[in-house]
Design an enzyme around this catalytic site. Structure first.
Site, PDB file in Angstrom:
ATOM      1  N   HIS A 195     -12.458 -24.606 -10.517  1.00  0.00           N
ATOM      2  CA  HIS A 195     -13.604 -24.663  -9.591  1.00  0.00           C
ATOM      3  C   HIS A 195     -14.276 -23.464  -9.495  1.00  0.00           C
ATOM      4  O   HIS A 195     -15.506 -23.164  -9.441  1.00  0.00           O
ATOM      5  CB  HIS A 195     -13.089 -25.204  -8.268  1.00  0.00           C
ATOM      6  CG  HIS A 195     -14.129 -24.977  -7.496  1.00  0.00           C
ATOM      7  ND1 HIS A 195     -15.106 -25.782  -7.214  1.00  0.00           N
ATOM      8  CD2 HIS A 195     -14.439 -23.998  -6.545  1.00  0.00           C
ATOM      9  CE1 HIS A 195     -16.003 -25.535  -6.351  1.00  0.00           C
ATOM     10  NE2 HIS A 195     -15.491 -24.236  -5.879  1.00  0.00           N
ATOM     11  N   CYS A 203     -13.378 -30.929  -8.251  1.00  0.00           N
ATOM     12  CA  CYS A 203     -14.333 -31.745  -7.193  1.00  0.00           C
ATOM     13  C   CYS A 203     -14.576 -32.832  -7.696  1.00  0.00           C
ATOM     14  O   CYS A 203     -14.763 -33.899  -6.703  1.00  0.00           O
ATOM     15  CB  CYS A 203     -15.610 -30.725  -7.447  1.00  0.00           C
ATOM     16  SG  CYS A 203     -15.238 -28.938  -6.521  1.00  0.00           S
ATOM     17  N   ASP A 232     -12.684  -3.934 -21.761  1.00  0.00           N
ATOM     18  CA  ASP A 232     -13.014  -2.468 -21.075  1.00  0.00           C
ATOM     19  C   ASP A 232     -12.012  -1.735 -21.970  1.00  0.00           C
ATOM     20  O   ASP A 232     -11.407  -1.787 -23.012  1.00  0.00           O
ATOM     21  CB  ASP A 232     -12.357  -2.741 -19.608  1.00  0.00           C
ATOM     22  CG  ASP A 232     -10.782  -3.048 -19.553  1.00  0.00           C
ATOM     23  OD1 ASP A 232     -10.099  -2.739 -20.569  1.00  0.00           O
ATOM     24  OD2 ASP A 232     -10.434  -3.439 -18.682  1.00  0.00           O
ATOM     25  N   SER A 233     -12.105  -0.225 -21.128  1.00  0.00           N
ATOM     26  CA  SER A 233     -11.665   0.771 -22.259  1.00  0.00           C
ATOM     27  C   SER A 233     -10.049   1.183 -22.155  1.00  0.00           C
ATOM     28  O   SER A 233      -9.495   2.058 -22.792  1.00  0.00           O
ATOM     29  CB  SER A 233     -12.201   2.034 -21.809  1.00  0.00           C
ATOM     30  OG  SER A 233     -11.925   2.411 -20.516  1.00  0.00           O
ATOM     31  N   GLY A 234      -9.605   0.492 -20.977  1.00  0.00           N
ATOM     32  CA  GLY A 234      -8.338   0.964 -20.665  1.00  0.00           C
ATOM     33  C   GLY A 234      -8.195   1.854 -19.488  1.00  0.00           C
ATOM     34  O   GLY A 234      -7.086   1.928 -18.842  1.00  0.00           O
ATOM     35  N   GLY A 240     -17.294   2.464 -10.993  1.00  0.00           N
ATOM     36  CA  GLY A 240     -16.825   3.322  -9.954  1.00  0.00           C
ATOM     37  C   GLY A 240     -17.285   2.676  -8.654  1.00  0.00           C
ATOM     38  O   GLY A 240     -17.254   3.186  -7.703  1.00  0.00           O
ATOM     39  N   CYS A 246     -16.748 -29.643 -11.633  1.00  0.00           N
ATOM     40  CA  CYS A 246     -15.525 -29.442 -12.151  1.00  0.00           C
ATOM     41  C   CYS A 246     -14.269 -30.539 -11.833  1.00  0.00           C
ATOM     42  O   CYS A 246     -14.651 -31.366 -10.924  1.00  0.00           O
ATOM     43  CB  CYS A 246     -15.058 -28.169 -11.538  1.00  0.00           C
ATOM     44  SG  CYS A 246     -14.154 -28.221 -10.168  1.00  0.00           S
ATOM     45  N   CYS A 271     -20.249 -29.740  -6.862  1.00  0.00           N
ATOM     46  CA  CYS A 271     -19.560 -29.235  -8.104  1.00  0.00           C
ATOM     47  C   CYS A 271     -19.280 -30.129  -8.990  1.00  0.00           C
ATOM     48  O   CYS A 271     -18.684 -31.344  -8.500  1.00  0.00           O
ATOM     49  CB  CYS A 271     -18.721 -28.108  -7.607  1.00  0.00           C
ATOM     50  SG  CYS A 271     -17.802 -27.478  -8.931  1.00  0.00           S
TER      51      CYS A 271
HETATM   52 ZN   LIG Z   1     -15.322 -27.431  -8.256  1.00  0.00          ZN
END
Ligand SMILES: [Zn+2]
Length: 375
Positions: A334, A308, A91-93, A215, A305, A303
């Site tokens: 997760h 999980c 991002d631009s800051g 915005g 991950c 899931c």
């Molecule tokens: Zn998970």
């Protein structure tokens, strides 16, 4: 050749495509985890990669103050520093600086602000923001803009948007073209369609490799946000990537993808993960809730991950109750995994022309699920 995006398929207003960058290709729609200060909080870069994430975001404001853009450049750039070989958008800051009300002063040339780290004074101009992002090594550089506060009157939003227009032209002039790197313009104009249209018109005349809608998600609510997208997105060039900055919840992402947005970033999955709030296929779960204390089932059975696949809700609940750092680490993992899975599901649906049905099924599962609102 600068950074390009090409469209692979459309379904209604939604698009599936590929972003071609100096650090590889990124299938879109894409969610970029936020690596605020050179790290996706509580995650190693390997863990972020394991979720399927292909692109991350870095914050100019945080990195320019600590460890400093020039220092990062001397250390080989942000990719090398944080061990992220994929593309990075910075991002631009501007967003963080503008939120330092009381600690910053805005003028035509730029913004002067005091560091939240040590109180030292800094200056950010369109030219300096672009230079910092080049020092960091960003694949996608964002224009410095003024994120119009909400609420704002039409007059305030117009004045702010026109300043951002002038800054966008200066960013374009300052940007050094390199293969696979690009500069994105940011559409402002608050909740006023005519101002959004004026902003798009000015930015497309300057010409950017991609366009962000800025915005939003600043307190206007989902309905107003979608109304701005409905008025703005159709005006954007069809052959460039579209990025909705700082959004959002899973429901926001589904709605925005359906309206033609390709790229997202948000701190919600990481920040929520650190506080025990999990986004799942069956809605939002607060793992601190006592009803999970003896629950042997996984957080989200669908899931893959580690939270999980290897652990129960009871264990995750215990970790949070005991204040163990593994709790925030697992829930962050997760949540990022869930966001990546969601985007992959939406992309597949666009490619097969089944987005409306897929979105309805995803939303029905959230509704039928626990819908447990975190306190
Ligand atoms: Zn998970």
């Amino acid at each position: 050749m600068t950074l390009r995006w090409h469209c692979a398929a459309t379904d209604g207003a939604a698009r599936a495509g590929v972003l071609h960058t100096a650090h590889g290709e990124v299938p879109t729609p894409v969610f970029m985890p936020v690596g605020t200060a050179g790290t996706v909080k509580a995650m190693t870069a390997d863990a972020v990669r394991a979720t399927g994430a292909r692109m991350v975001l870095g914050n100019t404001y945080h990195l320019m103050l600590r460890p400093g853009a020039e220092r990062i450049a001397r250390l080989g750039g942000l990719h090398r520093l944080m061990d992220w070989q994929g593309p990075i958008l910075t991002d631009s800051g501007g967003f963080q600086v503008m939120s330092l009300s009381g600690l910053r002063t805005l003028d035509e040339q730029g913004v002067t602000f005091r560091s939240h780290v040590d109180g030292s004074t800094h200056r950010l101009t369109p030219e300096r923001s672009v230079e910092i992002q080049r020092l960091l090594g960003a694949d996608v550089t964002m224009c410095l803009d003024e994120c119009t506060p909400f609420p704002a009157t039409e007059e305030q939003a117009a004045e702010s948007m026109r300043l951002s227009k002038r800054w966008a032209a200066r960013c374009r002039d300052a940007f050094v073209e390199r293969p696979g790197h690009g500069l994105f313009g940011i559409v402002q104009g608050g909740v006023f369609p005519a101002l959004r249209a004026e902003s798009v018109e000015a930015l497309t005349r300057i010409g950017f490799e991609g366009y962000a809608v800025g915005g939003l998600a600043v307190g206007e609510g989902q309905e107003a946000m979608f109304a701005v997208l409905d008025a703005t997105v159709p005006l954007l060039p069809a052959d460039r990537a579209r990025y909705l900055m700082g959004v959002g919840t899973p429901a926001d992402l589904v709605g925005a993808v359906r309206r033609g947005i390709d790229m997202f970033d948000c701190v919600i999955p990481t920040r929520s993960g650190r506080t025990g709030r999990a986004y799942t296929r069956s809605g939002v779960i607060n793992i601190r809730n006592a009803r999970h204390a003896e629950d042997p089932t996984p957080l989200d059975a669908g899931c893959a991950c580690p939270a999980c696949r290897k652990h129960s809700r009871a264990y995750l609940h215990h970790l949070f109750k005991a204040g163990e750092m593994l709790g925030p680490m697992l829930l962050t993992w997760h949540n990022i995994q869930y966001y990546q899975d969601l985007m992959a599901e939406l992309r597949d649906a666009i490619l097969t022309g089944t987005l409306a049905a897929t979105a309805a099924r995803i939303e029905a599962r959230w509704q039928a699920g626990e819908e447990e609102r975190a306190a």
